[in-house]
Design a protein around this motif. Structure first.
Motif, PDB file in Angstrom:
ATOM      1  N   VAL A 270       0.835  -1.205   0.000  1.00  0.00           N
ATOM      2  CA  VAL A 270       0.000   0.000   0.000  1.00  0.00           C
ATOM      3  C   VAL A 270       0.866   1.249   0.000  1.00  0.00           C
ATOM      4  N   ASN A 271       1.890   1.281   0.871  1.00  0.00           N
ATOM      5  CA  ASN A 271       2.768   2.443   0.941  1.00  0.00           C
ATOM      6  C   ASN A 271       3.458   2.712  -0.390  1.00  0.00           C
ATOM      7  N   ALA A 272       3.955   1.654  -1.017  1.00  0.00           N
ATOM      8  CA  ALA A 272       4.645   1.828  -2.293  1.00  0.00           C
ATOM      9  C   ALA A 272       3.686   2.302  -3.379  1.00  0.00           C
ATOM     10  N   LEU A 273       2.471   1.777  -3.372  1.00  0.00           N
ATOM     11  CA  LEU A 273       1.481   2.178  -4.379  1.00  0.00           C
ATOM     12  C   LEU A 273       1.125   3.655  -4.235  1.00  0.00           C
ATOM     13  N   LEU A 274       0.922   4.104  -2.985  1.00  0.00           N
ATOM     14  CA  LEU A 274       0.572   5.502  -2.758  1.00  0.00           C
ATOM     15  C   LEU A 274       1.727   6.429  -3.103  1.00  0.00           C
ATOM     16  N   ALA A 275       2.945   6.015  -2.767  1.00  0.00           N
ATOM     17  CA  ALA A 275       4.102   6.884  -2.965  1.00  0.00           C
ATOM     18  C   ALA A 275       4.527   6.966  -4.426  1.00  0.00           C
ATOM     19  N   LEU A 276       4.335   5.897  -5.188  1.00  0.00           N
ATOM     20  CA  LEU A 276       4.877   5.826  -6.540  1.00  0.00           C
ATOM     21  C   LEU A 276       3.829   5.882  -7.641  1.00  0.00           C
ATOM     22  N   GLY A 277       2.544   5.680  -7.288  1.00  0.00           N
ATOM     23  CA  GLY A 277       1.504   5.584  -8.310  1.00  0.00           C
ATOM     24  C   GLY A 277       1.337   6.847  -9.129  1.00  0.00           C
ATOM     25  N   GLY A 278       1.350   8.008  -8.475  1.00  0.00           N
ATOM     26  CA  GLY A 278       1.182   9.260  -9.204  1.00  0.00           C
ATOM     27  C   GLY A 278       2.334   9.531 -10.146  1.00  0.00           C
ATOM     28  N   ALA A 279       3.555   9.310  -9.679  1.00  0.00           N
ATOM     29  CA  ALA A 279       4.732   9.528 -10.515  1.00  0.00           C
ATOM     30  C   ALA A 279       4.740   8.566 -11.698  1.00  0.00           C
ATOM     31  N   PHE A 280       4.296   7.337 -11.478  1.00  0.00           N
ATOM     32  CA  PHE A 280       4.236   6.343 -12.550  1.00  0.00           C
ATOM     33  C   PHE A 280       3.293   6.800 -13.658  1.00  0.00           C
ATOM     34  N   ALA A 281       2.117   7.301 -13.270  1.00  0.00           N
ATOM     35  CA  ALA A 281       1.144   7.778 -14.253  1.00  0.00           C
ATOM     36  C   ALA A 281       1.672   8.986 -15.005  1.00  0.00           C
ATOM     37  N   ALA A 282       2.281   9.924 -14.280  1.00  0.00           N
ATOM     38  CA  ALA A 282       2.787  11.139 -14.914  1.00  0.00           C
ATOM     39  C   ALA A 282       3.858  10.800 -15.951  1.00  0.00           C
ATOM     40  N   ALA A 283       4.739   9.856 -15.615  1.00  0.00           N
ATOM     41  CA  ALA A 283       5.804   9.490 -16.542  1.00  0.00           C
ATOM     42  C   ALA A 283       5.261   8.725 -17.740  1.00  0.00           C
ATOM     43  N   MET A 284       4.273   7.842 -17.519  1.00  0.00           N
ATOM     44  CA  MET A 284       3.751   7.023 -18.613  1.00  0.00           C
ATOM     45  C   MET A 284       3.048   7.859 -19.670  1.00  0.00           C
ATOM     46  N   PHE A 285       2.203   8.783 -19.230  1.00  0.00           N
ATOM     47  CA  PHE A 285       1.384   9.540 -20.170  1.00  0.00           C
ATOM     48  C   PHE A 285       1.859  10.972 -20.377  1.00  0.00           C
ATOM     49  N   GLY A 286       2.951  11.350 -19.712  1.00  0.00           N
ATOM     50  CA  GLY A 286       3.422  12.718 -19.851  1.00  0.00           C
ATOM     51  C   GLY A 286       2.452  13.731 -19.279  1.00  0.00           C
ATOM     52  N   TRP A 287       1.771  13.374 -18.206  1.00  0.00           N
ATOM     53  CA  TRP A 287       0.773  14.275 -17.625  1.00  0.00           C
ATOM     54  C   TRP A 287       1.441  15.512 -17.037  1.00  0.00           C
ATOM     55  N   SER A 288       0.758  16.641 -17.192  1.00  0.00           N
ATOM     56  CA  SER A 288       1.180  17.882 -16.569  1.00  0.00           C
ATOM     57  C   SER A 288       0.776  17.865 -15.097  1.00  0.00           C
ATOM     58  N   ILE A 289       1.242  18.883 -14.352  1.00  0.00           N
ATOM     59  CA  ILE A 289       0.831  19.000 -12.953  1.00  0.00           C
ATOM     60  C   ILE A 289      -0.683  19.123 -12.857  1.00  0.00           C
ATOM     61  N   THR A 290      -1.291  19.832 -13.813  1.00  0.00           N
ATOM     62  CA  THR A 290      -2.751  19.988 -13.801  1.00  0.00           C
ATOM     63  C   THR A 290      -3.441  18.640 -13.944  1.00  0.00           C
ATOM     64  N   GLU A 291      -2.961  17.816 -14.880  1.00  0.00           N
ATOM     65  CA  GLU A 291      -3.602  16.510 -15.093  1.00  0.00           C
ATOM     66  C   GLU A 291      -3.376  15.572 -13.916  1.00  0.00           C
ATOM     67  N   ILE A 292      -2.165  15.531 -13.402  1.00  0.00           N
ATOM     68  CA  ILE A 292      -1.922  14.649 -12.265  1.00  0.00           C
ATOM     69  C   ILE A 292      -2.681  15.151 -11.051  1.00  0.00           C
ATOM     70  N   GLY A 293      -2.843  16.469 -10.936  1.00  0.00           N
ATOM     71  CA  GLY A 293      -3.629  17.018  -9.841  1.00  0.00           C
ATOM     72  C   GLY A 293      -5.101  16.662  -9.954  1.00  0.00           C
ATOM     73  N   LEU A 294      -5.651  16.744 -11.165  1.00  0.00           N
ATOM     74  CA  LEU A 294      -7.051  16.362 -11.368  1.00  0.00           C
ATOM     75  C   LEU A 294      -7.255  14.877 -11.083  1.00  0.00           C
ATOM     76  N   TYR A 295      -6.294  14.073 -11.505  1.00  0.00           N
ATOM     77  CA  TYR A 295      -6.358  12.633 -11.195  1.00  0.00           C
ATOM     78  C   TYR A 295      -6.393  12.421  -9.686  1.00  0.00           C
TER      79      TYR A 295
END
Length: 462
Positions: A270-295
């Motif tokens: 759980v800790n690893a998923l919470l800590a790394l999940g957002g960064a993983f998504a941002a890197a995969m799709f090239g999300w901006s801060i706005t998109e990762i924030g909305l997610y």
């Protein structure tokens, strides 16, 4: 909230004391939401490091280092707290460390050395987790065992509200598009923050520090604390001796020992998923801060609903059922996100045709990723809140400090292992996706051990 009032009368705790305790989660959560998961962490991985794989590896090693320190010292501090009595002085001490460390994250400009920033983040993480140990150990003295699950889940839900509010504030008023210089609501970022210098993401450290400083005050002002115990010198000696005895005692209490082992395994995931999940998504799709924030906002909205629902299910079905259901959902969600990529999901068995429509989350794969993320949102609050109430129902108020110290140890004893393995597999393979897949093993392993654990954990196994 009537249940909280009933519980307060039963334990003779003023209602404002209960609310003060619950607001601790409200105060603490923005650190995990905007710094660890959704804003600063993705910024560190995608913009400070040379490439996403190196960034994920460095971030993972930082989390692992913090987890190692927490694993060693949490049970010691829990036992010492039982001997000294009051928890608030400890929370205040670690609050100072956390606030200073978070404030210094402002120095994390693009191209800056990674190590000092990772150390500051790790120090803030250690202080945050130690504070949680002392706050959690106050709970059995504040509410009855019948109401612990409800109050715990409501408090956790309040935390997600606080995290969501700070996240909305960041993307509406701080995070600007590098192309337009405007935030999501079409205004210039506050304080003249420059997105090209990463100042919108860097500001989340001081923001989380100020939020924490303000909203832990009701707990200090209104929540009753334990009476004074031994002086600190004697408390350390007595606490260490008690810790040894508690570990031996826990091993004799088979149900509690099994629960702690189960939590040690699944909480690592759980800790690893919470800590790394957002960064993983941002890197995969090239999300901006706005998109990762909305997610993040989407996940927090679902998380609030999940905690409110779990507060009822915990009372009706029991904490164990809530934790088991949550672990199944988290396992499915993690499998879903690591199997999703541009143009496909479920490892390519389900193609996702369709061109990028432009705008936010423009591809079908991004929408599929968000759908799996909703399962995470539903489950990651209840799995932690009901784990907390699971133990609180299984121990007495007098032994809560030392057992919540072991509880923190169980949540952190191997907490360096999942992020370490994620970082190592990512670095060795060059694939963040393969690294993230490691998390599934921890969630499924903890689930398997918990299935055979009695509830409450102090109940003799049949």
């Amino acid at each position: 909230m009537a249940s909280v009032e009933v519980s307060a009368r039963r334990i003779s705790t003023p209602r404002r004391g209960i609310w003060g305790w619950m607001l601790f989660d409200w105060a603490a959560q923005p650190f995990f939401t905007v710094v660890t998961t959704f804003i600063f962490g993705p910024y560190f991985v995608s913009r400070m490091a040379a490439n996403p794989a190196d960034g994920q590896a460095a971030w993972g090693y930082g989390i692992a280092a913090a987890g190692f320190v927490i694993a060693i010292l949490s049970p010691v501090l829990g036992s010492i707290a039982d001997q000294t009595g009051p928890r608030k002085p400890w929370i205040a001490f670690f609050a100072v460390i956390k606030i200073v460390s978070l404030s210094l994250l402002w120095t994390a400009a693009p191209g800056s050395p990674l190590v000092p920033i990772v150390l500051l983040f790790s120090l803030a993480s250690v202080a945050a987790e130690f504070s949680i140990v002392f706050n959690d150990s106050m709970m059995p003295r504040l509410v009855s065992k019948e109401e612990i699950g409800r109050v715990s889940n409501i408090a956790w839900g309040l935390g997600y509200v606080g995290g969501m509010i700070t996240l909305i504030f960041v993307i509406a008023f701080l995070a600007a598009s590098p192309e337009t210089g405007k935030t999501l609501v079409g205004v210039d970022p506050l304080f003249g923050l420059d997105p090209l210098k990463g100042e919108d993401a860097r500001a989340t450290g001081p923001l989380a520090a100020v939020w924490y400083l303000i909203f832990i005050l009701p707990m200090f002002l209104f929540t009753p604390d334990s009476g004074k115990g031994l002086p600190i010198g004697k408390a350390v000696s007595a606490g260490l001796a008690e810790l040894k005895e508690t570990i031996l005692e826990a091993r004799r209490r088979a149900g509690i020992f099994r629960f702690l082992i189960a939590r040690m395994i699944y909480q690592d995931g759980v800790n690893a998923l919470l800590a790394l999940g957002g960064a993983f998504a941002a890197a995969m799709f090239g999300w901006s801060i706005t998109e990762i924030g909305l997610y993040g906002i989407i996940l927090n909205i679902v998380a609030i609903a999940g905690c409110l629902a779990a507060s009822r299910f915990d009372t009706r079905l029991g904490s164990k059922s809530v934790v088991l259901i949550s672990l199944v959902l988290l396992s499915l969600a993690t499998l879903g996100i690591v199997s999703t990529g541009p143009g496909y999901t479920l490892f390519g068995f389900l193609p996702l045709p369709g061109a990028d429509t432009g705008g936010l989350f423009g591809t079908p794969a991004e929408k599929a990723y968000i759908a799996f993320g909703l399962l995470i949102g539903v489950a990651f609050g209840p799995v932690q809140a009901s784990s907390r109430s699971y133990l609180a129902r299984s121990v007495s108020a007098d032994e809560a400090g030392r057992y919540f110290g072991l509880y923190a140890l169980a949540g952190r004893a191997t907490s360096f292992l999942a992020p370490f393995l994620v970082a190592t597999v990512t670095a060795a393979s060059g694939s963040p996706r393969l690294g993230m897949a490691v998390i599934i093993l921890f969630l499924a392993g903890g689930l398997a051990v918990l299935l055979g654990t009695p509830y409450p954990a102090a109940k003799p196994e049949e």
